[in-house]
Design a protein around this motif. Structure first.
Motif, PDB file in Angstrom:
ATOM      1  N   ASP A  44      30.989 -19.172 -24.672  1.00 39.94           N
ATOM      2  CA  ASP A  44      32.365 -19.560 -24.946  1.00 39.94           C
ATOM      3  C   ASP A  44      32.343 -20.973 -25.564  1.00 39.94           C
ATOM      4  N   PHE A  45      33.434 -21.370 -26.210  1.00 39.65           N
ATOM      5  CA  PHE A  45      33.443 -22.692 -26.851  1.00 39.65           C
ATOM      6  C   PHE A  45      34.210 -23.732 -26.042  1.00 39.65           C
ATOM      7  N   ASP A  46      35.542 -23.563 -25.920  1.00 35.59           N
ATOM      8  CA  ASP A  46      36.371 -24.590 -25.286  1.00 35.59           C
ATOM      9  C   ASP A  46      36.064 -24.733 -23.800  1.00 35.59           C
ATOM     10  N   TYR A  47      35.772 -25.956 -23.396  1.00 39.03           N
ATOM     11  CA  TYR A  47      35.452 -26.298 -22.003  1.00 39.03           C
ATOM     12  C   TYR A  47      34.183 -25.601 -21.504  1.00 39.03           C
ATOM     13  N   THR A  48      33.395 -25.081 -22.452  1.00 40.56           N
ATOM     14  CA  THR A  48      32.066 -24.546 -22.143  1.00 40.56           C
ATOM     15  C   THR A  48      31.045 -25.318 -22.962  1.00 40.56           C
ATOM     16  N   LEU A  49      31.061 -25.149 -24.278  1.00 38.84           N
ATOM     17  CA  LEU A  49      30.248 -26.040 -25.118  1.00 38.84           C
ATOM     18  C   LEU A  49      30.849 -27.441 -25.133  1.00 38.84           C
ATOM     19  N   THR A  50      32.182 -27.508 -24.998  1.00 39.92           N
ATOM     20  CA  THR A  50      32.829 -28.819 -24.971  1.00 39.92           C
ATOM     21  C   THR A  50      33.067 -29.280 -23.534  1.00 39.92           C
TER      22      THR A  50
END
Length: 293
Positions: A44-50
Motif C-alpha cells: 500500500d502507499f499512503d501511511y504504509t510507504l509514507t
C-alpha cells in the motif's frame, strides 16, 4: 535465524507484535527456502510507504499533498474536509461490514474526484505540491526499494489515492524503478492539462488487489510479502496465482490500544507506531542471505 537482525527484532522490540509466532516462523522458513526468485512485494502507499507522523506531528498522505496545496483555495478545502468528516470514520470503523462500506467509499471517491475537476487542478502543479507538502516516506524506504530493484523482485504498489501524484512522489525521492508498478486512480486531462475525470476502473480501499492487473512476470512468483496499514489491505494479494505463502505485515498507526488485538488476529506481524521499514528490510535480508549462501 538465531543471530540475525530479524530474530532480534522479533525478540526484543515492542514495535513488533506477533499473534502466532509459530505460524510466522513457518512462513519465514518457506520464504527463505523459496529465495528471491519466487518473491514479490505487494505494498500500500499512503501511511504504509509514507510516514503517518514525524515526531508526533501528522504528515500529509498523497491526498493531503493535493488537498493542502495553496492554489486550491479555501472552498476546495472546506468541501474535501466535509467529505472526509463524513466518510473517513466509516472507513476506519471495524464494526461496519465490507458490504456496507464499499458503496460509501465509491460515493466518497466519486465526489472527491469531481472536486478536482471543479478546482481546476493542472498536472503541472504536482511537482510544486510535493515540494510544499509534509509528505515523507518512512525511514529506510529508499533502502528497501533499491534493494528490491537490485534483486529484480517485482513491487506492486496498490493505492486508492491518485496514481499521477504517487508517481510524482516516487520520482521526487528517485524511486521510480523498472521493477515497480503502480495500480491506482489515474486522471484524464484535457488539452490544457486540467483534470477532466478519472480513467476507469475506480480503485478504492476494498477493490485494490493483484487481480486488477495481468502481469506475466508475477505468475511464477508464489511467495508474497504484503504490507499495508488497514485491514482492507489484506485483500491486496487476491489474484496471486497459486500462492505458496503470503506473509502479511500491518502498520498500526492510530487507535493502537483499540485495534491492536484485531490487527494481531489478521496480520502475521503488526508494527506498532513504527515510522521505519526496518522490519520488511530485515525479512528481505533474511531471504537474500539464504539465496546468496
Amino acid at each position: 535465524m538465531a543471530h540475525s537482525k530479524l530474530a532480534s527484532l522479533l525478540q526484543a522490540s515492542k514495535r513488533v507484535q506477533v499473534g502466532d509466532p509459530a505460524g510466522l516462523q513457518e512462513k519465514i522458513r518457506k520464504m527463505v527456502d523459496g529465495g528471491t526468485s519466487n518473491l514479490q512485494f505487494i505494498v500500500d502507499f499512503d501511511y504504509t510507504l509514507t510516514r503517518s507522523h514525524k515526531n508526533g506531528t501528522p504528515v500529509d498522505c498523497s491526498w493531503g499533498v493535493l488537498e493542502n496545496y495553496k492554489k486550491l483555495g479555501p472552498d476546495y478545502v472546506k468541501k474535501t474536509n466535509a467529505l472526509r468528516s463524513k466518510y473517513h470514520p466509516i472507513e476506519l470503523d471495524l464494526s461496519i461490514s465490507l458490504e456496507e462500506k464499499i458503496p460509501r467509499m465509491v460515493e466518497w471517491y466519486t465526489q472527491a474526484n469531481s472536486l478536482l475537476t471543479e478546482a481546476g487542478v493542472h498536472k503541472d502543479w504536482y511537482e510544486d505540491m510535493i515540494k510544499n507538502s509534509t509528505c515523507e516516506l518512512r525511514d529506510d524506504t529508499d533502502t528497501l526499494m533499491i534493494s528490491l530493484e537490485e534483486l529484480k523482485i517485482p513491487v506492486l504498489i496498490l493505492s486508492a489515492g491518485l496514481g499521477d501524484l504517487i508517481l510524482e512522489i516516487l520520482k521526487h525521492y528517485q524511486l521510480v524503478h523498472t521493477n515497480t508498478k503502480v495500480v491506482s486512480n489515474f486522471c484524464n486531462y484535457d488539452e490544457e492539462g486540467l483534470i477532466c475525470g478519472l480513467k476507469p476502473p475506480m480503485i478504492h480501499m476494498y477493490n485494490k488487489s493483484e487481480s486488477s492487473i495481468h502481469d506475466p512476470e508475477l505468475e511464477h512468483r508464489h511467495n508474497v510479502v504484503l504490507i499495508g496499514d488497514s485491514l482492507g489491505d489484506l485483500h491486496m494479494a487476491e489474484g496471486v496465482k497459486n500462492p505458496n505463502v503470503i506473509l502479511t505485515i500491518g502498520f498500526l498507526n492510530n487507535k493502537i490500544e483499540e485495534n491492536l488485538e484485531k490487527y494481531k488476529e489478521n496480520f502475521d506481524v503488526v508494527l506498532v507506531d513504527d515510522q521505519t521499514m526496518e522490519f520488511p528490510l530485515a525479512i528481505l535480508e533474511e531471504i537474500k542471505a539464504k539465496t546468496s549462501s
